[in-house]
Enzyme design. Structure first.
Site, PDB file in Angstrom:
ATOM      1  N   ARG B  51       0.839  -1.206   0.000  1.00 28.33           N
ATOM      2  CA  ARG B  51       0.000   0.000   0.000  1.00 28.33           C
ATOM      3  C   ARG B  51       0.869   1.249   0.000  1.00 28.33           C
ATOM      4  NH1 ARG B  51      -3.415  -1.558   5.442  1.00 28.33           N
ATOM      5  NH2 ARG B  51      -3.632  -3.763   4.934  1.00 28.33           N
ATOM      6  N   ASP B  53       0.220   5.378   1.490  1.00 28.12           N
ATOM      7  CA  ASP B  53      -0.728   6.178   2.272  1.00 28.12           C
ATOM      8  C   ASP B  53      -1.283   7.370   1.506  1.00 28.12           C
ATOM      9  OD1 ASP B  53      -0.785   4.705   4.528  1.00 28.12           O
ATOM     10  OD2 ASP B  53       0.702   5.895   5.628  1.00 28.12           O
ATOM     11  N   TYR B 111      12.413   3.518  -2.010  1.00 29.84           N
ATOM     12  CA  TYR B 111      11.615   4.714  -1.751  1.00 29.84           C
ATOM     13  C   TYR B 111      12.534   5.923  -1.845  1.00 29.84           C
ATOM     14  CZ  TYR B 111       7.564   2.167   0.150  1.00 29.84           C
ATOM     15  OH  TYR B 111       6.460   1.374   0.307  1.00 29.84           O
ATOM     16  N   ARG B 198       8.922   7.284   6.497  1.00 32.46           N
ATOM     17  CA  ARG B 198       8.611   8.614   7.030  1.00 32.46           C
ATOM     18  C   ARG B 198       9.146   8.807   8.450  1.00 32.46           C
ATOM     19  NH1 ARG B 198       2.354   8.990   5.903  1.00 32.46           N
ATOM     20  NH2 ARG B 198       2.587  10.869   7.196  1.00 32.46           N
TER      21      ARG B 198
END
Lengths: 246, 246
Positions: B51, B53, B111, B198
């Site tokens: 997933r 966000d 990422y 994050r």
């Protein structure tokens, strides 16, 4: 009262252009709202170097306004940016003399138009470039762009709705630069008419795809008729980049 | 039925994340709607590598799905892109064997997190970077990032709501690169937990601003407690960049 010269940048995606209109979100209205907030409700009118259309962006739009406040000059950007919505940023504010006029004193403007040439669209560029995946002949476009330089009557290259009487303008520079799949066309001139850059770009793209000859440009000028030129290119590729004063 | 491996890119700004939820606009729902359209109403379920966000972006998310259609493989991207909304693009589609699984077969993910360091915010970057105008010590951040490499229990660096039992992951690479005012932190690992990138970024920024020592990282891992690490950095700076398979 002191007069301020203020450089602003805005993402045009969520605005119905620069100029105030009833019931539509505009850049001018957001700035005047922020100034009213800073002036405890007093309406401060701002004057820009010129309008920009719905979805058109600005990196260096210039406005002027008068204010009775005595905020130190370096605190003005912070004060305004803390109130303005995130799609408008005050880049710079300077004191200027009481005669300065953002529109009448502008001697030159620069616009840039961003064209994304990749065959596949890029979701991150949809509001910030014009996607044109059809293949273009840059040399032909450059040849055509040279024929747009100099002083001309731009009647063929502005919206038929243009109200300005005098349509003679001087185009000082047009440069095409391509990096990877991004083509940027830069226009510097002493003044621009309604939709002028977008119609010049639309015409250049028709030359780039072989639908017109580069050599046909002088004849388009001569026609003094909007229908002689190419289509108006999409607004989201256009940026008011810089306004120069004496 | 044929199985397809599909690479997609999306601008997360207007999505409530990847995964389908009732009454919210999600990436998965838009893709399944487009596939249903292409399949005359037949529901085609898609499975992603993982997933993302709300507001998080993807340059190279990978999904798989099965289809009974016999569209030539090179026509699939065009067919889907003509139906999909402009904030999702199919970058690539390949035939794959019937056992391929976008989530279970992923061996590594990359990422990237974009931090805009300029003192003045940029309206064009508001949905695409995290604006952090406070000044950072890059050397300290780099030192801290080295202590995040290797195989660790990342309990301190994931949301307390994480449901996955096994929180041991291997971080293969972390690189910081700065060009003008843009700092990009690149993470490559064999798997990532909920909010992990994050929280790593939030912790690195606390090191960069001197609120933590670089040398404190091993102790944060040892605590195995979310409250030991830094704040969760804003979603709009994060991009799922690439998913690797064997």
């Amino acid at each position: 009262m002191k007069r301020y010269k203020c450089t602003i940048s805005y993402d045009g995606a969520q605005f119905f252009g620069y100029q105030i209109q009833p019931n539509k979100r505009t850049v001018q209205e957001e700035i005047e709202k922020a100034l009213a907030n800073l002036h405890k409700g007093l309406h401060i009118r701002v004057t820009a170097s010129g309008r920009t259309d719905t979805k058109v962006h600005a990196k260096g739009q210039v406005i002027h306004f008068d204010s009775p406040l005595s905020i130190p000059i370096h605190k003005w950007p912070v004060a305004l940016n803390s109130i303005l919505p995130e799609d408008i940023t005050v880049v710079d504010i300077k004191n200027t003399d009481a005669q300065f006029h953002a529109r009448f004193d502008a001697v030159s403007k620069e616009y840039r138009y961003f064209i994304y040439l990749n065959k596949v669209r890029d979701p991150f560029k949809r509001f910030y470039t014009y996607h044109f995946p059809y293949g273009v002949d840059l040399q032909e476009m450059e040849e055509a762009s040279k024929l747009m330089l100099g002083t001309h009557d731009f009647t063929s290259f502005c919206s038929a709705k243009t109200e300005t009487e005098d349509k003679v303008r001087t185009m000082k520079e047009i440069t095409l630069s391509k990096e990877n799949d991004m083509l940027v066309i830069r226009f510097v001139g002493n003044g621009f008419l309604y939709n002028m850059v977008r119609i010049l770009v639309g015409t250049l793209l028709e030359v780039g795809t072989g639908r017109r000859e580069a050599s046909s440009i002088p004849a388009i000028f001569e026609r003094r008729d909007r229908s002689a030129a190419g289509k108006t290119a999409a607004p989201q590729g256009l940026y008011l980049w810089k306004v120069d004063y004496e």
